[in-house]
Design a protein around this motif. Structure first.
Motif, PDB file in Angstrom:
ATOM      1  N   ALA A 132      36.384  68.995   5.669  1.00 42.39           N
ATOM      2  CA  ALA A 132      36.914  69.785   6.778  1.00 42.39           C
ATOM      3  C   ALA A 132      37.014  68.951   8.051  1.00 42.39           C
ATOM      4  O   ALA A 132      38.032  68.988   8.762  1.00 42.39           O
ATOM      5  CB  ALA A 132      36.029  71.009   7.016  1.00 42.39           C
ATOM      6  N   TRP A 133      35.963  68.203   8.356  1.00 40.82           N
ATOM      7  CA  TRP A 133      35.950  67.389   9.576  1.00 40.82           C
ATOM      8  C   TRP A 133      37.061  66.344   9.547  1.00 40.82           C
ATOM      9  O   TRP A 133      37.802  66.179  10.522  1.00 40.82           O
ATOM     10  CB  TRP A 133      34.588  66.708   9.721  1.00 40.82           C
ATOM     11  N   GLU A 134      37.178  65.623   8.430  1.00 41.69           N
ATOM     12  CA  GLU A 134      38.202  64.583   8.344  1.00 41.69           C
ATOM     13  C   GLU A 134      39.606  65.175   8.424  1.00 41.69           C
ATOM     14  O   GLU A 134      40.489  64.602   9.069  1.00 41.69           O
ATOM     15  CB  GLU A 134      38.031  63.780   7.050  1.00 41.69           C
ATOM     16  N   MET A 135      39.821  66.316   7.779  1.00 37.48           N
ATOM     17  CA  MET A 135      41.146  66.933   7.861  1.00 37.48           C
ATOM     18  C   MET A 135      41.466  67.367   9.285  1.00 37.48           C
ATOM     19  O   MET A 135      42.544  67.072   9.818  1.00 37.48           O
ATOM     20  CB  MET A 135      41.236  68.135   6.918  1.00 37.48           C
ATOM     21  N   LEU A 136      40.535  68.045   9.929  1.00 41.15           N
ATOM     22  CA  LEU A 136      40.807  68.576  11.268  1.00 41.15           C
ATOM     23  C   LEU A 136      40.958  67.477  12.305  1.00 41.15           C
ATOM     24  O   LEU A 136      41.925  67.480  13.088  1.00 41.15           O
ATOM     25  CB  LEU A 136      39.683  69.531  11.694  1.00 41.15           C
ATOM     26  N   PHE A 137      40.020  66.546  12.334  1.00 39.25           N
ATOM     27  CA  PHE A 137      39.948  65.625  13.463  1.00 39.25           C
ATOM     28  C   PHE A 137      40.471  64.212  13.182  1.00 39.25           C
ATOM     29  O   PHE A 137      40.852  63.501  14.112  1.00 39.25           O
ATOM     30  CB  PHE A 137      38.510  65.573  13.982  1.00 39.25           C
ATOM     31  N   ASP A 138      40.528  63.808  11.906  1.00 40.84           N
ATOM     32  CA  ASP A 138      41.080  62.493  11.567  1.00 40.84           C
ATOM     33  C   ASP A 138      42.525  62.585  11.101  1.00 40.84           C
ATOM     34  O   ASP A 138      43.343  61.716  11.421  1.00 40.84           O
ATOM     35  CB  ASP A 138      40.247  61.809  10.479  1.00 40.84           C
ATOM     36  N   LYS A 170      35.778  77.112  15.313  1.00 40.93           N
ATOM     37  CA  LYS A 170      35.273  78.040  16.323  1.00 40.93           C
ATOM     38  C   LYS A 170      34.256  77.381  17.241  1.00 40.93           C
ATOM     39  O   LYS A 170      34.136  77.759  18.415  1.00 40.93           O
ATOM     40  CB  LYS A 170      34.662  79.271  15.647  1.00 40.93           C
ATOM     41  N   GLN A 171      33.533  76.398  16.747  1.00 44.68           N
ATOM     42  CA  GLN A 171      32.499  75.761  17.558  1.00 44.68           C
ATOM     43  C   GLN A 171      32.999  74.565  18.355  1.00 44.68           C
ATOM     44  O   GLN A 171      32.454  74.252  19.411  1.00 44.68           O
ATOM     45  CB  GLN A 171      31.335  75.318  16.660  1.00 44.68           C
ATOM     46  N   LEU A 172      34.029  73.898  17.878  1.00 45.07           N
ATOM     47  CA  LEU A 172      34.458  72.638  18.502  1.00 45.07           C
ATOM     48  C   LEU A 172      35.851  72.668  19.106  1.00 45.07           C
ATOM     49  O   LEU A 172      36.273  71.685  19.710  1.00 45.07           O
ATOM     50  CB  LEU A 172      34.372  71.496  17.469  1.00 45.07           C
TER      51      LEU A 172
END
Length: 336
Positions: A132-138, A170-172
Motif C-alpha cells: 500500500a505504501w509503495e503504491m500510494l507514495f512511490d 486517512k492518516q497521511l
C-alpha cells in the motif's frame, strides 16, 4: 527445524500441496538476520506461487511472505538489529519464506515490530503495508496535502491491501477516500477503517460516483479483478489521472486511457529485494514508519482470523479461504 513446504506446484486439493517437514536450520551471514518466527499471515501471492512454481527436483519450497519474530543470530554485516530484537517483515520472493521455525531475511527489508501489538496482531501488516505504501507514495505519488475535493478510489478495499491502504490515506493525506465492497460485513469493515464513501463493485462504479455527485477520482488503486473493472475505471477516472494495480489480469488494454492521458502504474513489493535496488533499505524505513503510526494509535491491525499452530493442515485451510476470494482483512497463524 519445522517447516511447511511442497515439492510440486499444484492445486491446494492435492495430497502433497503443503506438507509439514523437518529440515536443517539456516545460518546467518552478511546482511542476514536469522529470525525465530512467531506468527505469519497468508497472502494471495502464497497461493499463486504454490500453484505455478515448483522447486528444483528433490528440493522443498517454503512459502510465506509475512512474518513477525525474534532475532536469534545476525550476519557479520548487520548494523541495524541485534539478537533479541522483535522484528516484522515480508521477506523476498526469491528466498525461502516464513512458513518455518527459522528464516533468513536481509536486514534492509526488516523493521522493528510495533511495541503496542502482540505477535499475532503485527503479523497481519508487513506485506500489505509495504504494498500500500509503495503504491500510494512511490508509484502514484499521492500528495500528503492535495487540493480540495481530490478523491481516490480503492477497488477491493476490504481485502488485506485495501484495509491498510484506507488507513494510510486517512492518516497521511487529506484525500476523499472511496472504497468498494459488496457484502454488509465488508462494507461495515471499510467504513470502520475510515472510508468516506463505499461503492458496490458488482455495480457500475462510474454510475455510482455520478449518483453520489462525487468529484472524478484523480487516483484509482485496483487491488483485484482489474480486468473486470477496466472499462469502468477508464470512464470514471479524472483526465490526467493516475491508475495503479497489483493483480495479474490476463489482458490489460491500456489504450482505454489514452484520451485522458492517464498514467498506469504497477506495484510489486518484491521488486526492491529481487533486484537489490539502490534504495532497497526504503522497505525497512517504511516498515519503521508504519510501526510508529501503529504505536501512535493511528493505524490498527487488520487481522480477522487466527489459526494455530503453524502446520500444513492450517495453512491448507488458509489457502482455501484466500482462493475463495471472500477474505476480509488478514488470516494469521501462530506458533509451531
Amino acid at each position: 527445524m519445522k517447516a511447511v513446504a511442497y515439492q510440486h506446484a499444484g492445486a491446494i486439493a492435492s495430497t502433497d500441496s503443503l506438507v509439514s517437514i523437518e529440515i536443517e536450520s539456516p545460518v546467518a551471514r552478511g546482511h542476514d538476520l536469522l529470525v525465530r518466527v512467531q506468527a505469519i499471515s497468508v497472502n494471495p501471492v502464497d497461493t499463486k506461487i504454490r500453484k505455478n512454481v515448483s522447486p528444483e527436483s528433490g528440493q522443498w519450497k517454503i512459502l510465506g511472505w509475512d512474518a513477525v519474530g525474534i532475532v536469534e543470530a545476525v550476519g557479520e554485516k548487520v548494523s541495524h538489529f541485534k539478537i533479541g530484537d522483535e522484528v516484522w517483515y515480508a521477506g523476498a520472493l526469491n528466498r525461502q519464506g516464513s512458513n518455518s521455525e527459522l528464516q533468513l531475511v536481509d536486514e534492509r527489508i526488516v523493521g522493528h515490530k510495533p511495541k503496542s501489538l502482540n505477535m499475532i496482531e503485527a503479523a497481519a501488516l508487513p506485506l500489505t503495508a509495504i504494498t500500500a505504501w509503495e503504491m500510494l507514495f512511490d508509484r502514484l505519488q499521492v500528495p500528503h496535502t492535495a487540493s480540495k475535493n481530490t478523491t481516490i478510489l480503492v477497488i477491493g478495499a476490504a481485502g488485506g491491501v485495501g484495509s491498510i491502504t484506507i488507513q494510510l490515506l486517512k492518516q497521511l493525506t487529506n484525500l476523499t477516500v472511496i472504497g468498494t465492497a459488496s457484502r454488509t460485513e465488508t462494507r461495515s469493515w471499510i467504513e470502520q477503517l475510515g472510508a468516506d464513501y463505499v461503492l458496490d463493485h458488482h455495480q457500475s462504479l462510474a454510475e455510482q460516483i455520478k449518483q453520489l455527485n462525487l468529484t472524478a477520482p484523480k487516483y484509482v488503486f485496483s487491488t483485484t479483478q482489474t480486468d473486470q473493472h477496466l472499462a469502468d475505471i477508464a470512464e470514471l477516472i479524472a483526465p490526467q489521472g493516475h491508475f495503479g494495480l497489483i493483480d495479474d489480469p490476463e489482458q490489460l488494454d491500456i489504450k482505454l486511457f489514452k484520451s485522458k492521458s492517464v498514467s498506469v502504474h504497477w506495484e510489486f513489493m518484491f521488486t526492491r529485494s529481487m533486484y537489490q535496488t539502490e534504495d532497497v533499505i526504503k522497505q525497512s524505513e517504511l516498515l519503521n514508519q508504519v510501526s510508529q503510526l501503529v504505536d501512535d494509535g493511528r493505524i490498527k491491525t487488520t487481522v480477522s482470523q487466527v489459526l494455530s499452530p503453524i502446520n500444513a493442515e492450517n495453512l491448507i485451510t488458509a489457502h482455501q479461504q484466500i482462493e475463495s476470494g471472500s477474505t476480509k482483512g488478514k488470516i494469521v497463524l501462530h506458533g509451531f
